[in-house]
Every structure is written in C-alpha cells, then in structure tokens.
Scaffold this motif. Structure first.
Motif, mmCIF file in Angstrom:
data_model
loop_
_atom_site.group_PDB
_atom_site.id
_atom_site.type_symbol
_atom_site.label_atom_id
_atom_site.label_comp_id
_atom_site.label_asym_id
_atom_site.label_seq_id
_atom_site.Cartn_x
_atom_site.Cartn_y
_atom_site.Cartn_z
ATOM 1 N N LYS A 104 32.774 36.904 43.715
ATOM 2 C CA LYS A 104 32.053 35.735 42.771
ATOM 3 C C LYS A 104 32.177 35.298 41.510
ATOM 4 C CE LYS A 104 29.114 35.630 47.630
ATOM 5 N NZ LYS A 104 27.827 36.384 48.037
ATOM 6 N N THR A 105 32.251 36.853 41.334
ATOM 7 C CA THR A 105 32.067 36.879 39.305
ATOM 8 C C THR A 105 32.975 35.805 38.867
ATOM 9 O OG1 THR A 105 32.346 39.663 39.482
ATOM 10 C CG2 THR A 105 32.777 38.379 37.706
ATOM 11 N N CYS A 106 34.370 35.313 40.207
ATOM 12 C CA CYS A 106 34.847 34.426 39.206
ATOM 13 C C CYS A 106 34.603 32.827 39.923
ATOM 14 C CB CYS A 106 36.615 34.487 39.358
ATOM 15 S SG CYS A 106 37.527 35.871 38.279
ATOM 16 N N HIS A 142 46.611 41.160 47.326
ATOM 17 C CA HIS A 142 46.796 42.400 47.971
ATOM 18 C C HIS A 142 46.639 43.712 47.943
ATOM 19 C CE1 HIS A 142 47.926 44.113 44.045
ATOM 20 N NE2 HIS A 142 48.436 44.988 44.827
ATOM 21 N N VAL A 143 45.246 44.255 48.065
ATOM 22 C CA VAL A 143 44.926 45.230 47.829
ATOM 23 C C VAL A 143 43.696 45.165 48.774
ATOM 24 C CG1 VAL A 143 44.870 46.254 45.727
ATOM 25 C CG2 VAL A 143 43.102 44.625 46.041
ATOM 26 N N VAL A 160 37.494 41.964 37.476
ATOM 27 C CA VAL A 160 39.145 41.007 37.508
ATOM 28 C C VAL A 160 39.924 40.668 36.176
ATOM 29 C CG1 VAL A 160 37.017 39.939 39.651
ATOM 30 C CG2 VAL A 160 36.534 39.680 36.538
ATOM 31 N N ILE A 177 33.588 28.549 26.486
ATOM 32 C CA ILE A 177 33.874 30.340 26.782
ATOM 33 C C ILE A 177 35.037 30.582 25.431
ATOM 34 C CG2 ILE A 177 35.948 32.000 28.511
ATOM 35 C CD1 ILE A 177 35.007 29.780 30.622
ATOM 36 N N ASN A 213 37.718 46.444 41.406
ATOM 37 C CA ASN A 213 36.696 45.107 41.529
ATOM 38 C C ASN A 213 36.692 44.685 40.059
ATOM 39 O OD1 ASN A 213 36.364 44.845 44.209
ATOM 40 N ND2 ASN A 213 34.907 46.238 44.115
ATOM 41 N N LEU A 271 27.764 40.964 35.435
ATOM 42 C CA LEU A 271 28.577 41.083 37.171
ATOM 43 C C LEU A 271 30.514 42.125 36.542
ATOM 44 C CD1 LEU A 271 27.648 40.681 39.379
ATOM 45 C CD2 LEU A 271 28.892 38.730 39.542
ATOM 46 N N PRO A 309 42.155 45.237 40.570
ATOM 47 C CA PRO A 309 41.583 45.108 41.813
ATOM 48 C C PRO A 309 41.020 45.977 42.790
ATOM 49 C CG PRO A 309 43.823 44.402 41.328
ATOM 50 C CD PRO A 309 43.297 44.786 40.439
ATOM 51 N N TYR A 328 32.803 41.169 43.893
ATOM 52 C CA TYR A 328 34.112 40.152 42.553
ATOM 53 C C TYR A 328 34.585 39.285 42.924
ATOM 54 C CZ TYR A 328 39.030 41.486 42.275
ATOM 55 O OH TYR A 328 40.239 41.237 41.834
ATOM 56 N N ALA A 369 41.365 35.130 33.657
ATOM 57 C CA ALA A 369 41.332 33.434 34.773
ATOM 58 C C ALA A 369 40.399 32.919 34.494
ATOM 59 C CB ALA A 369 40.467 34.619 36.136
ATOM 60 N N CYS A 370 39.179 33.139 33.062
ATOM 61 C CA CYS A 370 38.434 32.771 32.308
ATOM 62 C C CYS A 370 38.075 32.266 30.565
ATOM 63 C CB CYS A 370 37.137 32.992 32.315
ATOM 64 S SG CYS A 370 36.076 33.403 33.909
ATOM 65 N N ASN A 377 47.027 39.175 42.844
ATOM 66 C CA ASN A 377 46.916 40.716 42.337
ATOM 67 C C ASN A 377 45.088 40.823 43.140
ATOM 68 O OD1 ASN A 377 48.598 41.491 40.506
ATOM 69 N ND2 ASN A 377 47.790 40.422 38.570
ATOM 70 N N MET A 397 38.322 27.275 39.436
ATOM 71 C CA MET A 397 38.445 28.903 40.703
ATOM 72 C C MET A 397 37.106 27.548 41.671
ATOM 73 S SD MET A 397 38.799 30.923 37.724
ATOM 74 C CE MET A 397 37.189 31.835 37.024
ATOM 75 N N VAL A 456 38.216 28.830 25.657
ATOM 76 C CA VAL A 456 38.678 26.661 26.576
ATOM 77 C C VAL A 456 36.812 26.901 26.451
ATOM 78 C CG1 VAL A 456 38.122 27.673 29.252
ATOM 79 C CG2 VAL A 456 39.208 25.540 27.309
ATOM 80 N N ARG A 457 36.881 25.548 26.104
ATOM 81 C CA ARG A 457 34.879 24.924 26.058
ATOM 82 C C ARG A 457 34.380 26.612 25.431
ATOM 83 N NH1 ARG A 457 37.043 24.152 30.593
ATOM 84 N NH2 ARG A 457 35.824 25.800 31.402
ATOM 85 N N GLY A 462 36.760 28.042 34.456
ATOM 86 C CA GLY A 462 36.652 28.817 33.869
ATOM 87 C C GLY A 462 37.924 28.556 33.237
ATOM 88 N N TYR A 463 39.284 29.217 32.395
ATOM 89 C CA TYR A 463 40.194 28.284 31.916
ATOM 90 C C TYR A 463 40.998 27.597 32.948
ATOM 91 C CZ TYR A 463 44.147 28.414 28.291
ATOM 92 O OH TYR A 463 45.237 27.892 27.484
ATOM 93 N N PHE A 464 40.629 28.313 34.124
ATOM 94 C CA PHE A 464 41.727 27.903 35.132
ATOM 95 C C PHE A 464 39.984 27.521 36.046
ATOM 96 C CE2 PHE A 464 44.750 30.905 33.984
ATOM 97 C CZ PHE A 464 45.829 29.814 33.779
ATOM 98 N N PRO A 500 29.541 35.124 33.956
ATOM 99 C CA PRO A 500 29.212 35.906 35.552
ATOM 100 C C PRO A 500 29.593 37.706 34.454
ATOM 101 C CG PRO A 500 31.060 34.647 34.746
ATOM 102 C CD PRO A 500 30.295 33.731 33.649
ATOM 103 N N PRO A 525 49.619 33.974 40.198
ATOM 104 C CA PRO A 525 49.882 35.861 40.289
ATOM 105 C C PRO A 525 47.898 36.715 40.058
ATOM 106 C CG PRO A 525 48.839 34.138 38.182
ATOM 107 C CD PRO A 525 50.457 33.291 38.716
ATOM 108 N N ILE A 526 47.574 35.955 39.427
ATOM 109 C CA ILE A 526 45.921 35.519 39.766
ATOM 110 C C ILE A 526 45.591 36.407 41.084
ATOM 111 C CG2 ILE A 526 43.736 35.898 39.502
ATOM 112 C CD1 ILE A 526 44.055 34.389 36.744
#
Lengths: 209, 216
Positions: free
Chosen positions: B47-49, B96-97, A140, A156, A138, A188, A135, B45, A144-145, B93, B63, A153-154, B59-61, A185, B89-90
């Motif tokens: 907007k990436t997710c 917290h910064v 990621v 991805i 920056n 990026l 983090p 950063y 998450a994906c 992280n 967003m 998934v799908r 994504g897998y989850f 993405p 958890p994501i």
C-alpha cells in the motif's frame, strides 16, 4: 562523529539567527535592491544561487509544484519538524498563494548542483536500495515515485544532489512521526528504514546529478 | 601415517561444515520471517505504492489500483512478474520474494477493499469511452470491453477489474501492451488483449481509460 557534526551545525545556525535578527530589522533596505525582495528573503538562508546551505535545502531545480505545496504546508503548520517550525513557519507567514507560486516557479528554473557530500563508500549500496528497495525487509523502491534519476515529478520532489545532512534528517524525521503538508506515503516508507539504510540512501542521492 | 593427515583435515572440515550449516539455516529461519513481519507488514508495503487503501497512486509511474481486483488476476500477474512474462523491474523485485501462500493472502485481501476511485481523469471523453467500452469499434476490430470485463468493469477470475483504475495506468498499459505484457503470450491470457490494444488509437485509449477510471 555525528554528534560533533550536529553540534557544529547548531552553533552555526545560532550565529545565523543572530545575524538574521539584525538584518530583518533593516529589511526595507533590501526593498530598493535590484533583486526581488521575496527571492532575497529565501536566498539568505538557502544560498545566493539557492543551492542550499547547512540545514536549508537546495531549492534550485526543485519541482515547482513541490515547492509550492511545501510553502503551503509551512503556512498551514502541517510540515512540523523542528527546523520547519523554527524557520519556515515564520518565513512564510505573510506569503500569499500567488507569491508562493511565483517563487516556486523561479527556484525551479535555476540549475541545480549536486552537493556531493555523502560517504562515497556507501553510495553503491544506497543506489541499490534506491532502485530495488529491499523487498525482504518491506523497504520499497524509491525509484517508483521519485524517478530513475531521482528527478521527481509534479509535487514529488527531486532528491538527486540534495545535501547528505538534509536527506538524512528528513528520512529520520518521517520515521519519528513528523508530518508533511500533502498526503504522503513517506512516513510508511521511512518506518522501515534503519540508520544504515538512511545513511546509504542519503549518501547515494547527494552524488546524483 | 602420512595419509592420516589429509584424512584428519577432511574430518575437521566436515565437522566445521556440520557446525556452520545448521547455524546458517537457523539464522535464516529466524531472520526472514522477523524481517518480513508477516502479512500485515507486507500489505503495508504494497500500500505504500498502491495507495493507503489500495486505490492506486501516481508516482513517477502510475501505480495501479488493487482494491476490489480479482484475486486470480493479481496472482496471475505476480507470477508473470516472477517468471518475467510481464516486464517490470520494480515488480519483479517485489514479487520474487513472495511465497505462494503470501501471494494468495495478498490477492485475497485486496478483493475486500472498496475505496472511491483515484480520479483525476479529464471528463470530456467519458461519453466516447462509454460507447467504446459497451459497444466496441466493429469497424476497427475492437470488441466491446464489457464482453469480458463486465458491464460494470468488475472483471471475472483472471480478467481484471477495470472500474476505478488509474487513468494514467490504463493508458500506459494499452499503449505499451506488447512491450510490457507481450512476453508470455503462449502461457497466459494477456495475448487476448494484444490485437485490441493495437487497434485502438491514442485518443480512443484515452477515452476508454477516462470512462473506466470513474466507475465505482
């Protein structure tokens, strides 16, 4: 070290192209084979059980929607990195959407094997980056994906167990401005990854089952 | 004379520490902002997710959409992630910064964005969802969503905007409220939603999620 490895790969690819050229001229021979000629055209480079070979990534167990979207992007010339241009643009030129979908579903159904060819010493660091990102820099979280076990998934893609060389190359290409077919993405994401982080991620992922 | 040796060692250690510590402080001060790259890099950063224009991303989850979101809500949630009152958890992280001023700047930026809804929800239950959203389900103790979130779903202060929110995200929150968001009931507004989320059936949740997902 890396340069030497790359050179060796290029040499072997060169040989393969020569063989392909010979084989392609005798293509009708395959048509009578038991195996679907469409599948055979893929496995020639991607390996007999589609586990990947050199620069050709493993297709076994890959997400069907992802394979399909990539075939479309090769067809539309939107996935434009050098290997794609060199091999895949031509390979899919005559491939219709229905056949592309059938191939995608077929390869997705095959059981994948992990390449296990990364650097074991970097795997722990790669895992941390995969799960948490960095983090402060920056970078990621990939999780998450791509999911907790890099299963995708799908549309991805599954990343777990792909070859180190392929993963590394793709992450580098995103950063160099090459495109993919879908709105992604990833350019990026990759822009923030340094060479050490790419090697760590590619190493970790190569061992994921 | 014998006692002088440890003293000398102490002085040497103290001197070394004095030399090392400012150097560390210096590297940190110079290194951290350079790596963070300021607000622009941090927004990229996010907007990436959360989608390149803050419209959300699957994504897998799922967003969530941040575009047009109430800044007070975004700030409150980021603090909840940091203090682990909201379990993720994501996002722990990620959050917290963030410095307090960065947190405010990010929240303010997203309010100004207005992309089209992400879309993709099934359309069949939108009418049912609209009815629940506007009238609630009195027999099941579900108040009208619009009473707090507004008729247009734009939210207000700490109450979030729902308009254009991802279908899958709204479902995941309403069906997992207690697990993810029930950790701070004494100190934040998330407790308000607990009974409502509990009283909605799965198909009612889906209907409401489909309805709000297409609000502009």
């Amino acid at each position: 070290m890396h340069k030497a490895r790359k050179l060796e790969v290029m040499k072997r690819i060169g040989l393969k192209i020569a063989i392909m050229a010979i084989v392609a001229s005798a293509a009708p021979v395959w048509a009578g084979d038991d195996e679907n000629p469409g599948v055979r055209n893929c496995t020639w480079c991607h390996g007999t059980s589609a586990q990947g070979y050199m620069v050709a990534p493993r297709l076994a167990g890959q997400r069907a929607q992802y394979i399909e979207s990539q075939l479309r992007s090769f067809h539309e010339h939107t996935r434009d990195n050098p290997f794609s241009k060199q091999y895949m643009w031509g390979a899919v030129a005559a491939l219709g959407p229905r056949e592309a979908r059938d191939l995608a579903i077929y390869f997705a159904s095959l059981v994948p094997k992990a390449a296990n060819d990364g650097d074991r010493d970097l795997a722990a660091r790669g895992r941390t980056i995969y799960l948490d990102g960095i983090p402060e820099a920056n970078i990621v979280s990939c999780y998450a994906c791509h999911g907790p076990n890099a299963e995708g998934v799908r549309d991805i893609p599954r990343l777990g167990g792909l070859a180190y060389f392929y993963l590394k190359g793709r992450l580098e290409q995103w950063g160099q401005g090459y495109h993919s077919g879908v709105e992604s993405p990833m350019p990026l994401v990759a822009r923030h990854l340094g060479p050490d982080e790419i090697e760590a991620l590619a190493s970790y992922l190569s061992f994921v089952k | 004379m014998v006692a002088a040796r440890p003293n000398l060692r102490l002085i040497l250690q103290a001197t070394m520490l004095a030399v090392i510590f400012p150097a560390v402080g210096c590297a940190d001060e110079m290194g951290t902002p350079a790596r963070q790259g300021g607000l622009v890099a941090k927004l990229e950063y996010c907007k990436t997710c959360h989608g390149l224009s803050g419209q959300g991303y699957l994504g897998y989850f799922p967003m969530p959409r941040l575009a047009g979101q109430q800044p007070e809500y975004i700030e409150a949630q980021l603090r909840a992630f940091i203090e682990r009152r909201r379990t993720n958890p994501i996002m722990f992280n990620v959050a917290h910064v963030l410095s307090p001023s960065m947190l405010t700047a990010l929240a303010t930026h997203f309010r100004g964005l207005n992309p089209k809804p992400f879309g993709g929800a099934p359309r069949g239950s939108i009418a049912t969802g609209k009815k629940i959203y506007e009238e609630g389900l009195p027999e099941a103790n579900v108040p009208a969503c619009s009473a707090c979130h507004g008729m247009e779903g734009k939210g207000h202060h700490e109450i979030p905007r729902l308009a254009g929110q991802l279908y899958a995200y709204t479902i995941s929150q309403l069906t997992g409220w207690k697990k993810e968001r029930g950790q701070g009931s004494a100190v934040d507004t998330s407790a308000i939603m607990a009974p409502t989320a509990h009283n909605l059936t799965r198909s009612q949740v889906e209907a409401v999620a489909a309805y709000v997902s297409q609000l502009q």
